[in-house]
Design a protein around this motif. Structure first.
Motif, short mmCIF file in Angstrom:
data_model
loop_
_atom_site.label_atom_id
_atom_site.label_comp_id
_atom_site.label_asym_id
_atom_site.label_seq_id
_atom_site.Cartn_x
_atom_site.Cartn_y
_atom_site.Cartn_z
N UNK A 17 3.82 14.59 -14.30
CA UNK A 17 2.91 13.26 -13.71
C UNK A 17 3.73 12.31 -12.99
N UNK A 18 4.67 11.55 -14.62
CA UNK A 18 5.40 10.92 -14.73
C UNK A 18 6.84 10.78 -14.74
N UNK A 19 7.35 12.51 -14.17
CA UNK A 19 8.18 12.42 -13.50
C UNK A 19 9.02 12.69 -12.12
N UNK A 20 7.13 12.36 -11.60
CA UNK A 20 6.48 12.70 -10.43
C UNK A 20 6.50 10.65 -9.88
N UNK A 21 6.49 10.36 -10.60
CA UNK A 21 6.24 8.76 -10.71
C UNK A 21 7.59 8.01 -9.86
N UNK A 22 7.88 6.48 -9.29
CA UNK A 22 9.06 6.39 -9.02
C UNK A 22 9.07 5.17 -8.31
N UNK A 23 10.11 4.62 -8.64
CA UNK A 23 9.57 2.83 -8.26
C UNK A 23 9.56 2.21 -7.06
N UNK A 24 8.69 1.24 -6.85
CA UNK A 24 9.28 0.33 -5.38
C UNK A 24 10.09 0.68 -4.82
N UNK A 25 11.22 0.45 -5.04
CA UNK A 25 12.68 0.13 -4.63
C UNK A 25 13.35 1.31 -4.00
N UNK A 26 12.95 2.18 -5.26
CA UNK A 26 12.72 3.49 -5.20
C UNK A 26 12.40 4.79 -3.80
N UNK A 27 10.76 4.50 -3.99
CA UNK A 27 9.94 4.74 -3.03
C UNK A 27 10.62 4.14 -1.51
N UNK A 28 11.26 3.23 -1.08
CA UNK A 28 11.50 2.74 -0.15
C UNK A 28 12.90 2.96 0.19
N UNK A 29 13.68 3.22 -0.56
CA UNK A 29 14.96 3.80 -0.19
C UNK A 29 14.99 5.41 -0.02
N UNK A 30 13.68 6.40 -0.52
CA UNK A 30 13.44 7.37 0.06
C UNK A 30 12.27 7.53 0.94
N UNK A 31 12.36 6.58 1.69
CA UNK A 31 11.33 6.49 2.88
C UNK A 31 11.28 7.36 3.54
N UNK A 32 12.83 8.21 3.35
CA UNK A 32 12.50 9.33 5.06
C UNK A 32 12.09 11.22 4.12
N UNK A 33 11.81 10.79 3.11
CA UNK A 33 11.41 11.96 2.71
C UNK A 33 9.55 11.98 2.94
N UNK A 34 9.03 10.50 2.80
CA UNK A 34 7.48 10.32 3.59
C UNK A 34 7.42 10.25 5.15
N UNK A 35 8.59 10.49 5.47
CA UNK A 35 8.59 11.06 6.89
C UNK A 35 8.42 9.44 7.62
N UNK A 36 8.75 8.17 7.29
CA UNK A 36 8.44 6.92 8.11
C UNK A 36 9.12 6.12 7.54
N UNK A 37 9.83 5.09 8.26
CA UNK A 37 10.91 3.42 8.39
C UNK A 37 10.33 3.64 6.97
N UNK A 38 11.94 2.71 6.16
CA UNK A 38 12.22 1.88 5.37
C UNK A 38 11.09 0.64 5.17
N UNK A 39 10.98 0.07 6.98
CA UNK A 39 10.00 -1.44 6.18
C UNK A 39 8.39 -1.22 6.54
N UNK A 40 7.98 0.23 6.40
CA UNK A 40 6.71 0.48 6.66
C UNK A 40 6.64 1.07 5.24
N UNK A 41 7.40 1.87 4.54
CA UNK A 41 7.44 1.70 3.06
C UNK A 41 6.79 0.22 2.33
N UNK A 42 7.95 -0.81 2.72
CA UNK A 42 8.26 -1.74 2.11
C UNK A 42 7.02 -2.86 2.29
N UNK A 43 6.60 -3.01 3.37
CA UNK A 43 5.32 -3.16 4.04
C UNK A 43 3.50 -2.51 3.91
N UNK A 44 3.82 -1.09 3.11
CA UNK A 44 3.02 -1.03 1.78
C UNK A 44 2.69 -1.44 1.00
N UNK A 45 4.34 -1.69 0.43
CA UNK A 45 3.91 -1.77 -1.34
C UNK A 45 4.51 -3.03 -1.37
N UNK A 46 3.75 -4.14 -0.27
CA UNK A 46 4.50 -5.55 -0.74
C UNK A 46 3.80 -5.94 -1.87
#
Length: 83
Positions: A17-46
């Motif tokens: 579970x710890x290996x599957x966790x990422x930092x806020x910046x890593x999730x923003x940069x990998x937004x395509x994997x979530x099928x969302x835009x970077x600004x959407x992920x950034x907004x959700x994690x503000x």
């Protein structure tokens, strides 16, 4: 002292579970994997700190809440103010 198989599996699950966790910046940069835009992920994690580790499920829950906010009672009423 030996550990039981159940204890080892529980510890392994926690490590996995710890290996599957990422930092806020890593999730923003990998937004395509979530099928969302970077600004959407950034907004959700503000409101998350930069060093907070988040799982994919936590990020997805925040995205759902950010992109589809709950409708308030005030927004659902159609009031005619000219009466």
């Amino acid at each position: 002292m030996s550990t039981t198989r159940k204890d080892r599996l529980a510890a392994g699950a926690s490590v996995q579970e710890d290996l599957n966790k990422r930092t806020k910046q890593e999730w923003i940069e990998g937004a395509a994997a979530l099928k969302h835009e970077r600004f959407e992920v950034a907004g959700a994690l503000f409101d998350c700190k930069a060093d907070t580790m988040l799982s994919q499920q936590e990020v997805q829950n925040r995205l759902d809440a950010y992109l589809r906010p709950a409708v308030t009672k005030e927004e659902t009423q159609n009031v005619d103010s000219e009466s």
